[in-house]
Design a protein around this motif. Structure first.
Motif, PDB file in Angstrom:
ATOM      1  N   MET A  60      -5.857   2.072 -14.176  1.00 30.02           N
ATOM      2  CA  MET A  60      -4.788   1.113 -14.464  1.00 30.02           C
ATOM      3  C   MET A  60      -3.996   1.519 -15.696  1.00 30.02           C
ATOM      4  O   MET A  60      -4.541   2.096 -16.638  1.00 30.02           O
ATOM      5  CB  MET A  60      -5.363  -0.283 -14.663  1.00 30.02           C
ATOM      6  N   SER A  61      -2.706   1.179 -15.683  1.00 27.73           N
ATOM      7  CA  SER A  61      -1.853   1.546 -16.815  1.00 27.73           C
ATOM      8  C   SER A  61      -2.204   0.739 -18.066  1.00 27.73           C
ATOM      9  O   SER A  61      -1.988   1.191 -19.187  1.00 27.73           O
ATOM     10  CB  SER A  61      -0.383   1.315 -16.457  1.00 27.73           C
ATOM     11  N   ARG A 105      -1.252  -1.760  -5.295  1.00 27.03           N
ATOM     12  CA  ARG A 105      -0.790  -0.398  -5.006  1.00 27.03           C
ATOM     13  C   ARG A 105      -1.906   0.614  -5.168  1.00 27.03           C
ATOM     14  O   ARG A 105      -2.085   1.504  -4.328  1.00 27.03           O
ATOM     15  CB  ARG A 105       0.394  -0.038  -5.913  1.00 27.03           C
ATOM     16  N   ARG A 106      -2.700   0.471  -6.216  1.00 25.61           N
ATOM     17  CA  ARG A 106      -3.764   1.442  -6.464  1.00 25.61           C
ATOM     18  C   ARG A 106      -4.901   1.313  -5.452  1.00 25.61           C
ATOM     19  O   ARG A 106      -5.528   2.311  -5.090  1.00 25.61           O
ATOM     20  CB  ARG A 106      -4.279   1.306  -7.895  1.00 25.61           C
ATOM     21  N   VAL A 107      -5.168   0.092  -4.993  1.00 22.16           N
ATOM     22  CA  VAL A 107      -6.184  -0.072  -3.948  1.00 22.16           C
ATOM     23  C   VAL A 107      -5.727   0.632  -2.669  1.00 22.16           C
ATOM     24  O   VAL A 107      -6.498   1.376  -2.043  1.00 22.16           O
ATOM     25  CB  VAL A 107      -6.452  -1.563  -3.660  1.00 22.16           C
ATOM     26  N   LEU A 153       4.661  -9.498  -1.623  1.00 30.69           N
ATOM     27  CA  LEU A 153       4.703  -8.711  -2.858  1.00 30.69           C
ATOM     28  C   LEU A 153       5.750  -9.231  -3.826  1.00 30.69           C
ATOM     29  O   LEU A 153       5.611  -9.071  -5.044  1.00 30.69           O
ATOM     30  CB  LEU A 153       5.004  -7.237  -2.531  1.00 30.69           C
ATOM     31  N   SER A 154       6.793  -9.865  -3.290  1.00 30.31           N
ATOM     32  CA  SER A 154       7.872 -10.345  -4.165  1.00 30.31           C
ATOM     33  C   SER A 154       7.391 -11.450  -5.095  1.00 30.31           C
ATOM     34  O   SER A 154       8.022 -11.715  -6.132  1.00 30.31           O
ATOM     35  CB  SER A 154       9.049 -10.845  -3.317  1.00 30.31           C
ATOM     36  N   ALA A 189       3.502  -8.013 -12.212  1.00 30.09           N
ATOM     37  CA  ALA A 189       3.370  -6.559 -12.318  1.00 30.09           C
ATOM     38  C   ALA A 189       1.918  -6.113 -12.220  1.00 30.09           C
ATOM     39  O   ALA A 189       1.604  -5.100 -11.579  1.00 30.09           O
ATOM     40  CB  ALA A 189       3.988  -6.082 -13.634  1.00 30.09           C
ATOM     41  N   ARG A 190       0.994  -6.881 -12.833  1.00 31.68           N
ATOM     42  CA  ARG A 190      -0.424  -6.508 -12.817  1.00 31.68           C
ATOM     43  C   ARG A 190      -0.968  -6.539 -11.395  1.00 31.68           C
ATOM     44  O   ARG A 190      -1.643  -5.608 -10.949  1.00 31.68           O
ATOM     45  CB  ARG A 190      -1.234  -7.444 -13.709  1.00 31.68           C
ATOM     46  N   SER A 191      -0.669  -7.604 -10.660  1.00 33.93           N
ATOM     47  CA  SER A 191      -1.167  -7.732  -9.285  1.00 33.93           C
ATOM     48  C   SER A 191      -0.580  -6.656  -8.381  1.00 33.93           C
ATOM     49  O   SER A 191      -1.271  -6.098  -7.519  1.00 33.93           O
ATOM     50  CB  SER A 191      -0.830  -9.115  -8.724  1.00 33.93           C
TER      51      SER A 191
END
Length: 356
Positions: free
Chosen positions: A42-43, A20-22, A8-9, A13-15
């Motif tokens: 999505m934001s 996170r949403r999945v 994750l690092s 931000a998009r990925s």
């Protein structure tokens, strides 16, 4: 929680948001999450095609998987671990959950066993999962041990400790045990129990098991010498007896009978190793620990997760643990504070009762 590299690092931000949403969608519904669903949450406004491209990148990293060719994505075990370690938002325990736990434990008497029974029942009810409660270790020397047969598959062990504490535990005895064999076992243990704690006895028995390990070696020797079998990882905890031409061994033959006995002995050893490993993990330090899928051998075949936290006595010594077992799509954000709060409450209550 772990020292493993976290993919994750390296995500933008998009990925990270798509990932996170999945995961959150999967944990909530248990279903794969598709790109069209994410376009509505999505934001930033993104097309389904753009989201699909991001999902493919996350799948390449091993964080997401697709159960069907045209389906949405679900988190892999690695993905769930990365989410839990890096993105999980844990809130305070909810008022309703806290009040339920408090009310349940306040209604119990001073008997620790009854209190822990209430803990298990309450955790199961409010989390809709299976509860796990490891009772406090009683390390006082044993005065007497008695086995009582309750039927073909049930027996009672009575443990009388030197300080007067008595524990009764119902268990399923090994097949073929009789009341007379149980008396013999109790006589053997009582003969060596004086001044020894349960831990001491376990250590003594471990020595006996080591000396009797030659039983497996002797049973396997003829198979190895005849070329029908070979040891793999000999002498290690992961050792196996690899049998060649197993289909040629008739069940009623001497070799077949020996092989079946060896298999039974190894199955028993493996179960004990797995349980011992779990107990070791549960007692490693403070705080809630989360084991996902095959991270714990006990649940590797069932797709389950375990959220567990140790509890401590007044001397800040770990004496037991409480936890919840459920599917990998547990609501971790809710379960973690419930387990944490329960463990702390149990520790305080046991400390207060032992003082009294």
């Amino acid at each position: 929680m772990t020292d493993r590299p976290n993919p994750l690092s390296d995500l933008n931000a998009r990925s990270r948001e798509v990932f996170r949403r999945v995961v959150e969608g999967y944990l909530q519904s248990g279903d794969p999450v598709g790109s069209r669903t994410l376009t509505r949450t999505m934001s930033e406004k993104l097309s389904a095609a753009t989201i699909r491209n991001v999902m493919q990148d996350l799948e390449y990293l091993g964080l997401l998987g697709s159960p069907h060719v045209s389906a949405g994505r679900i988190p892999t075990q690695l993905g769930l671990r990365m989410f839990v370690d890096g993105l999980l938002e844990v809130a305070e325990i909810g008022d309703s959950d806290r009040e339920t736990i408090d009310a349940s434990l306040e209604s119990t008497d001073h008997d620790v066993t009854n209190m822990l029974d209430h803990v298990g029942a309450t955790l199961s009810r409010i989390t809709r999962g299976a509860s796990l409660v490891l009772a406090p270790k009683h390390e006082t020397p044993i005065r007497h041990i008695e086995f009582v047969s309750l039927g073909a598959d049930r027996a009672l062990v009575v443990l009388v400790f030197a300080d007067g504490h008595v524990e009764n535990r119902v268990f399923t005895p090994p097949p073929g045990q009789t009341p007379s064999s149980m008396r013999e076992a109790a006589n053997f243990l009582n003969a060596i129990a004086e001044g020894r704690t349960l831990s001491d006895l376990r250590s003594d028995i471990a020595g006996e098991l080591k000396r009797h390990r030659q039983e497996i070696d002797e049973l396997a020797r003829s198979l190895v010498e005849s070329g029908l079998a070979v040891w793999e990882n000999a002498g290690e905890s992961s050792e196996r007896l690899i049998v060649r031409g197993r289909a040629n061994l008739l069940p009623e033959s001497d070799e077949g009978a020996e092989l079946e006995r060896i298999r039974t002995l190894f199955d028993d050893l493996e179960r004990k190793r797995d349980i011992a490993e779990f107990l070791d993990l549960a007692e490693q330090g403070e705080g809630v620990r989360i084991f996902i899928g095959s991270e714990n051998k006990l649940f590797s075949l069932s797709g389950s997760s375990l959220v567990v936290s140790p509890y401590m006595n007044a001397e800040r010594k770990i004496i037991g643990a409480v936890g919840v077992i459920g599917p990998t799509r547990l609501n971790y954000g809710r379960i973690v504070p419930i387990v944490d709060y329960t463990a702390q409450l149990v520790g305080r209550m046991i400390s207060d009762r032992t003082k009294g």
